[in-house]
Design a protein around this motif. Structure first.
Motif, PDB file in Angstrom:
ATOM      1  N   VAL A   1       0.827  -1.204   0.000  1.00  0.00           N
ATOM      2  CA  VAL A   1       0.000   0.000   0.000  1.00  0.00           C
ATOM      3  C   VAL A   1       0.867   1.261   0.000  1.00  0.00           C
ATOM      4  CG1 VAL A   1      -1.732   1.297   1.296  1.00  0.00           C
ATOM      5  CG2 VAL A   1      -1.874  -1.201   1.162  1.00  0.00           C
ATOM      6  N   GLN A   2       0.553   2.157  -0.949  1.00  0.00           N
ATOM      7  CA  GLN A   2       1.223   3.449  -1.017  1.00  0.00           C
ATOM      8  C   GLN A   2       0.371   4.564  -0.428  1.00  0.00           C
ATOM      9  OE1 GLN A   2       4.430   3.639  -2.114  1.00  0.00           O
ATOM     10  NE2 GLN A   2       4.257   1.394  -2.271  1.00  0.00           N
TER      11      GLN A   2
ATOM     12  N   VAL B   1      -7.985   1.436  -3.396  1.00  0.00           N
ATOM     13  CA  VAL B   1      -6.738   1.825  -2.733  1.00  0.00           C
ATOM     14  C   VAL B   1      -5.603   1.440  -3.676  1.00  0.00           C
ATOM     15  CG1 VAL B   1      -5.217   1.435  -0.766  1.00  0.00           C
ATOM     16  CG2 VAL B   1      -7.689   1.576  -0.420  1.00  0.00           C
ATOM     17  N   ASP B   2      -4.887   2.435  -4.133  1.00  0.00           N
ATOM     18  CA  ASP B   2      -3.827   2.216  -5.123  1.00  0.00           C
ATOM     19  C   ASP B   2      -4.370   1.488  -6.347  1.00  0.00           C
ATOM     20  OD1 ASP B   2      -2.024   3.445  -3.424  1.00  0.00           O
ATOM     21  OD2 ASP B   2      -1.391   1.569  -2.511  1.00  0.00           O
TER      22      ASP B   2
ATOM     23  N   LEU C   1      -9.508  -6.780  -1.925  1.00  0.00           N
ATOM     24  CA  LEU C   1      -8.382  -6.832  -0.995  1.00  0.00           C
ATOM     25  C   LEU C   1      -8.685  -7.772   0.165  1.00  0.00           C
ATOM     26  CD1 LEU C   1      -7.488  -3.035  -0.746  1.00  0.00           C
ATOM     27  CD2 LEU C   1      -6.156  -4.791  -1.916  1.00  0.00           C
TER      28      LEU C   1
ATOM     29  N   HIS D   1      -5.647  -5.111   4.516  1.00  0.00           N
ATOM     30  CA  HIS D   1      -6.040  -3.719   4.287  1.00  0.00           C
ATOM     31  C   HIS D   1      -6.064  -2.937   5.594  1.00  0.00           C
ATOM     32  CE1 HIS D   1      -8.249  -0.185   3.047  1.00  0.00           C
ATOM     33  NE2 HIS D   1      -9.277  -0.518   3.812  1.00  0.00           N
TER      34      HIS D   1
ATOM     35  N   HIS E   1      -2.899  -1.629   7.291  1.00  0.00           N
ATOM     36  CA  HIS E   1      -2.313  -0.376   6.796  1.00  0.00           C
ATOM     37  C   HIS E   1      -3.167   0.833   7.135  1.00  0.00           C
ATOM     38  CE1 HIS E   1       0.843  -2.432   4.528  1.00  0.00           C
ATOM     39  NE2 HIS E   1      -0.075  -3.280   4.106  1.00  0.00           N
TER      40      HIS E   1
ATOM     41  N   ARG F   1      -0.299   3.428   6.857  1.00  0.00           N
ATOM     42  CA  ARG F   1      -0.065   4.190   5.623  1.00  0.00           C
ATOM     43  C   ARG F   1      -1.194   5.182   5.394  1.00  0.00           C
ATOM     44  NH1 ARG F   1       4.471   5.012   4.028  1.00  0.00           N
ATOM     45  NH2 ARG F   1       3.585   5.569   1.995  1.00  0.00           N
TER      46      ARG F   1
END
Length: 734
Positions: A480-481, A543-544, A551, A556, A559, A640
């Motif tokens: 995850v970014q 997400v991304d 996911l 998930h 993060h 994140r």
């Protein structure tokens, strides 16, 4: 909670002419005319039709057939209940928005319109369906009445892992029964061989009596071993059941938990499992023994003299008829007992949790009145229940003793006629006395079985509530970014009441977004959906670039970090609450996180420091202290993506300033969604998003929105006026 029996009298009188259709099964308020004016009306479903009643009179009816479909269409501020036949669709009733959920659930149950199943009719007749406002059983679709046989089989399936202990218990039961059957045989030999002929030989008689004593001693030891084995078996079974139920609680949908009072769910884990333990320990495995003993005694008595055996069991049909007669009413009362017990438990829980509010507003008498009201209702049910069983017990005992009397009279006649010896009569009478025990046990089984099956149904109903957030067979586990995209998201907690509608927002990795808007605008819902506590109704969240539904939820949420508006602390120490986010964290990590959250100083001021007990829900700490521990928990999680839902709402201005400094370091390089009513707390946001009724009104930086002089500008001006007014009031007081 009322039952279907509480159907208004005007409904019953209006459809009295339709008595052949049966009693009303469901009813909902039809409180609007076609022109939108208020009226007093009801939409009522019977087993064969759906009726519209206006001002106490039958206005319209539609027969329930496979060719008819029903739909509750919700519009702005109102709704219409539609009936679609083979050639046309027409409106049957209109209702205000507040009654929309009742009509939607009614339409869902009616479906294509076939008559209800016998189980459905029986459930309504027994008063087992809970009725909420509008008269419809809110949880009926998700809470079907179970087949007692299937429930019992499912309960017994929990014995499979303990087959060894079960086999040992059954073996000991069998040995105890065989030893019990030996005693009358010894008695017959003693009477016929030595007492009646008066031919007493000391050694054989003493030997026989010694054998009887040894049998009694051995049986006592076997029964002790049996009881200890059963106690261990029932304990292991209930332990497994409680573990399974609690594990199921973790997977329950939030909607299910939110719709249940706290006492309901808690009692299923504690009270209902305790009921099952008592049943299994006293009645479950004992049932095998009693039934086996009954069959053996029947075989023995019929082989000895079938005439006396028939007299012994001649009253058994009467016992069975009495048990059947009370079965239905007993089930209804037991379920009602549990509902009232849950309601009382929830009332006590709420009162204790809000005891400071109760005392502050001097509402102790009001809470006591509420408690008396619900306990009085439970008292009525409990007294009725006990009266039935306390009447049935002696009645069954009397019926069984009649059988004994018949045996003694007929047996005495057979002895006088020379067809039976005195020893055989005594032996037969002893077997009859033994036979009465399992017969009496069978008479008490309905009460205990009703209690156990009701508890089992409630437990299994909770266990069957699976997480309504499906997990794909091969979930994505990306690195995850922090990029988040809401694409046309729509969501409603209740049907027909959308909270978000067409919500679209793109958040870049590392960007801080501030969500502002009035209460109920949908800000916290955005956070709930991003955490995937609920699934979107329409659209999607990525997400991304990966859909949340693709996911792995565990990965998930690993993060994700969150600080909620209402900080929740578990009973335990401060260190345990901070470390809850990362169980493997060291004490040094916990202290570091507390330092970032500006919590270290006040924690170390306590005599026990980080080992200070916070009390239930953190009641021993102030609101600001609880909030800072909650922030420290999020810091330790090191996410994140960070969600701050009114994260500084419980802090004074000085502490809030220190927190903002700490959060500046925490949010660096992370995606942050901050929700706040105090707009000053969002000064560091890269963008502000203004929400109103689930839609985005405007987006931009603080400067851009102030220059636009729209909704955000008006909110800022209102808060400035309020702040100036408070400052002026403080100066005047000084």
């Amino acid at each position: 909670m009322d039952t279907v029996r509480a159907c208004p009298a005007e409904i019953l009188s209006a459809i009295a002419a339709k008595a052949s259709e049966g009693e009303p099964l469901y009813w909902a308020a039809a409180d609007l005319t076609s022109s939108g004016h208020y009226q007093k009306g009801w939409l009522v479903a019977t087993p064969k039709a759906v009726h519209l009643i206006i001002d106490g009179r039958l206005s319209n009816s539609v027969e329930r057939t496979n060719a008819v479909q029903f739909e509750a269409r919700v519009m702005t501020g109102s709704g219409v209940f539609l009936v679609t036949g083979a050639h046309e669709s027409r409106a049957l009733a209109w209702f205000s928005r507040g009654h929309a959920p009742d009509h939607q659930r009614l339409a869902a149950v009616l479906g294509a319109g076939p008559p209800p199943s016998p189980r459905e009719q029986s459930a309504a007749a027994d008063g087992l369906l809970p009725v909420q406002r509008g008269g419809f059983a809110r949880d009926w679709v998700a809470e079907p009445l179970r087949n007692p046989r299937a429930t019992l089989i499912r309960l017994l399936a929990f014995l499979q892992p303990h087959s060894g202990s079960l086999a040992l218990a059954l073996g000991l039961f069998a040995v105890a029964n065989l030893l019990t059957l030996l005693i009358p045989q010894f008695m017959r030999i003693l009477i016929d061989d030595w007492l009646v002929p008066r031919n007493i030989e000391p050694v054989p008689v003493i030997g026989l009596i010694g054998a009887m004593a040894g049998t009694y001693i051995l049986r006592t030891l076997v029964v002790i071993g049996r009881n200890r084995t059963v106690a261990r078996l029932s304990g292991d079974l209930i332990h497994d059941l409680r573990q399974t139920v609690f594990a199921s609680l973790q997977q329950m949908p939030l909607r299910y938990i939110a719709d249940k009072p706290p006492g309901d769910v808690l009692n299923r884990v504690t009270v209902d499992t305790a009921n099952l333990r008592r049943f299994l320990q006293r009645w479950g495995t004992d049932g095998v023994s009693q039934i086996t003993l009954f069959l053996l005694l029947c075989a023995i008595t019929f082989s000895q003299d079938w005439r006396l055996a028939l007299l012994t069991v001649s009253t058994m049909p009467l016992v069975v008829l009495m048990a059947i007669a009370v079965w239905r009413i007993a089930r209804w009362m037991e379920r009602t007992h549990h509902r009232l017990h849950d309601r009382i438990g929830s009332l006590v829980h709420d009162t204790l949790a809000g005891i400071r509010v109760v005392k502050a507003f001097r509402q102790e008498p009001a809470e006591l009145a509420r408690y008396r009201h619900w306990t009085a209702r439970k008292y009525v049910i409990d007294v009725r229940n006990q009266k039935i069983w306390r009447t049935m017990g002696p009645s069954i005992d009397f019926a069984l003793r009649l059988g004994e009397l018949f045996v003694l009279l007929a047996g005495g006649a057979l002895v006088l006629a020379g067809e039976l010896t005195p020893g055989e009569l005594v032996q037969f009478a002893a077997y009859v006395v033994l036979l009465v025990e399992p017969m009496a046990w069978m008479g008490q089984v309905p009460q205990r079985l009703v209690e156990a099956l009701t508890s089992a149904e409630r437990i299994f109903e909770a266990m069957d509530q699976k997480d309504d957030l499906p997990v794909p067979p091969n979930p994505e586990r990306p690195d995850v970014q922090g990029g988040v995209n809401f694409e046309g998201v729509g969501f409603a907690y209740r049907p027909g009441e959308p909270v978000l509608d067409g919500f679209t927002l793109d958040i870049a990795p590392g960007e801080m977004i501030g969500l502002v808007g009035a209460s109920g605008a949908g800000k916290s819902t955005v956070a709930n959906l991003l955490l995937r506590l609920y699934d979107v109704s329409t659209g999607r969240i990525t997400v991304d670039g990966v859909d949340l539904r693709e996911l792995d939820p565990e990965v998930h949420r690993r993060h994700m970090g969150v600080v909620l508006q209402d900080p929740f602390l578990f009973s335990g120490t401060i260190a345990e609450n901070i470390g809850y986010a990362l169980p493997e964290a060291s004490r040094a990590d916990i202290v570091a996180a507390a330092g970032i959250a500006q919590a270290h100083d006040f924690i170390t001021a306590f005599p026990d420091g980080y080992d200070t007990l916070v009390g239930e829900r953190g009641q021993r700490l102030s609101g600001g202290e609880r909030q800072r521990i909650s922030i420290a928990r999020a810091v330790l999680h090191n996410p994140r993506i960070l969600i701050l839902d009114e994260a500084t709402s419980a802090l004074d201005l000085e502490t809030e300033a220190r927190i903002h400094t700490a959060l500046a370091a925490l949010t660096e390089g992370r995606t942050v969604i901050a929700i706040a009513h105090r707009l000053a707390t969002l000064s560091r946001a890269d963008r502000l998003v203004v929400l109103d009724r689930g839609r985005i009104l405007e987006t931009g930086t603080h400067r851009e929105l102030m220059e636009a002089r729209s909704r955000y500008w008006a909110m800022v001006q209102a808060q400035r006026v309020l702040a100036e007014s408070r400052t002026l009031s403080a100066i005047q007081e000084d």
